[in-house]
Design a protein around this motif. Structure first.
Motif, short mmCIF file in Angstrom:
data_model
loop_
_atom_site.label_atom_id
_atom_site.label_comp_id
_atom_site.label_asym_id
_atom_site.label_seq_id
_atom_site.Cartn_x
_atom_site.Cartn_y
_atom_site.Cartn_z
N GLY A 1 2.68 4.47 -0.72
CA GLY A 1 2.65 5.43 -1.81
C GLY A 1 1.34 5.51 -2.57
N GLU A 2 0.38 4.65 -2.24
CA GLU A 2 -0.93 4.68 -2.91
C GLU A 2 -1.98 5.14 -1.91
N THR A 3 -2.84 6.09 -2.30
CA THR A 3 -3.87 6.59 -1.40
C THR A 3 -5.29 6.27 -1.88
N ASN A 4 -5.44 5.73 -3.09
CA ASN A 4 -6.77 5.43 -3.60
C ASN A 4 -7.40 4.30 -2.79
N ALA B 1 -8.36 0.96 -4.79
CA ALA B 1 -7.17 0.18 -5.17
C ALA B 1 -6.56 -0.49 -3.94
N ASN B 2 -6.43 0.26 -2.85
CA ASN B 2 -5.83 -0.30 -1.64
C ASN B 2 -6.67 -1.43 -1.05
N LEU C 1 0.80 -1.22 0.00
CA LEU C 1 0.00 0.00 0.00
C LEU C 1 0.84 1.27 0.00
N CYS D 1 -5.28 4.83 3.18
CA CYS D 1 -6.43 5.26 2.37
C CYS D 1 -6.82 6.72 2.59
N ASN E 1 -6.35 -4.64 -3.30
CA ASN E 1 -5.10 -5.35 -3.06
C ASN E 1 -5.03 -5.95 -1.65
#
Length: 167
Positions: free
Chosen positions: A30-33, A36-37, A28, A161, A40
């Motif tokens: 570097g990803e804030t969506n 998507a989080n 997770l 998130c 995964n």
């Protein structure tokens, strides 16, 4: 039923959760969506945990829980706050560890094969934005160690998130 024949995860429960937590952070990072989080995260949890048949999320939408990303069979789409294990977790803003769902008042049987359930609220600023829901076809599949360790995993997911617009 999901069977974990993948020996990538240690047999020792504490070690398995330690590995899962480090994998979740890396996955997770570097990803804030949120979508998507959660997609995964549900895939990783489904891969890591043995003896489960559903792993996923319900998110708050207009004061009810709505199905989010998951791994498993089709599921109930909407759950009122206060109903079933998921709705109770939101109403009480507390983890629900249920050894036998058939003994849980108001249990909602989305999958008749499910016998035990663990539901952990996902919070933003202390408010439940949704839940992590994990089901098993085995009575008593989850214990306090599972609850404590998966609460740590839920905190990793929460932090990754962006929760705007989910409530």
């Amino acid at each position: 039923m999901h069977n974990n024949f993948n020996n990538a995860y240690p047999a020792d429960k504490k070690e398995m959760y330690k590995l899962l937590a480090s994998q979740m952070k890396a996955l997770l990072e570097g990803e804030t969506n949120t979508t998507a989080n959660l997609a995964n995260a549900s895939a990783l949890i489904n891969e890591a945990l043995s003896g489960i048949n559903w792993a996923g999320f319900y998110l708050m939408d207009n004061e009810e829980l709505v199905l989010g990303p998951f791994q498993g069979k089709v599921a109930c789409v909407r759950i009122p706050v206060g109903r079933g294990v998921c709705g109770t977790a939101v109403k009480e803003n507390a983890t629900q560890l249920v050894m036998d769902v058939h003994n849980f008042p108001g249990h909602i049987a989305c999958d008749s094969a499910s016998k035990s359930e663990l539901v952990i609220p996902l919070r933003h600023e202390g408010v439940a934005m949704g839940v992590l829901d994990i089901d098993s076809p085995q009575i008593g599949r989850f214990d306090n160690t599972d609850a404590e360790e998966l609460e740590k995993i839920a905190r990793i997911i929460e932090e990754a998130c962006q929760w705007k617009g989910n409530r």
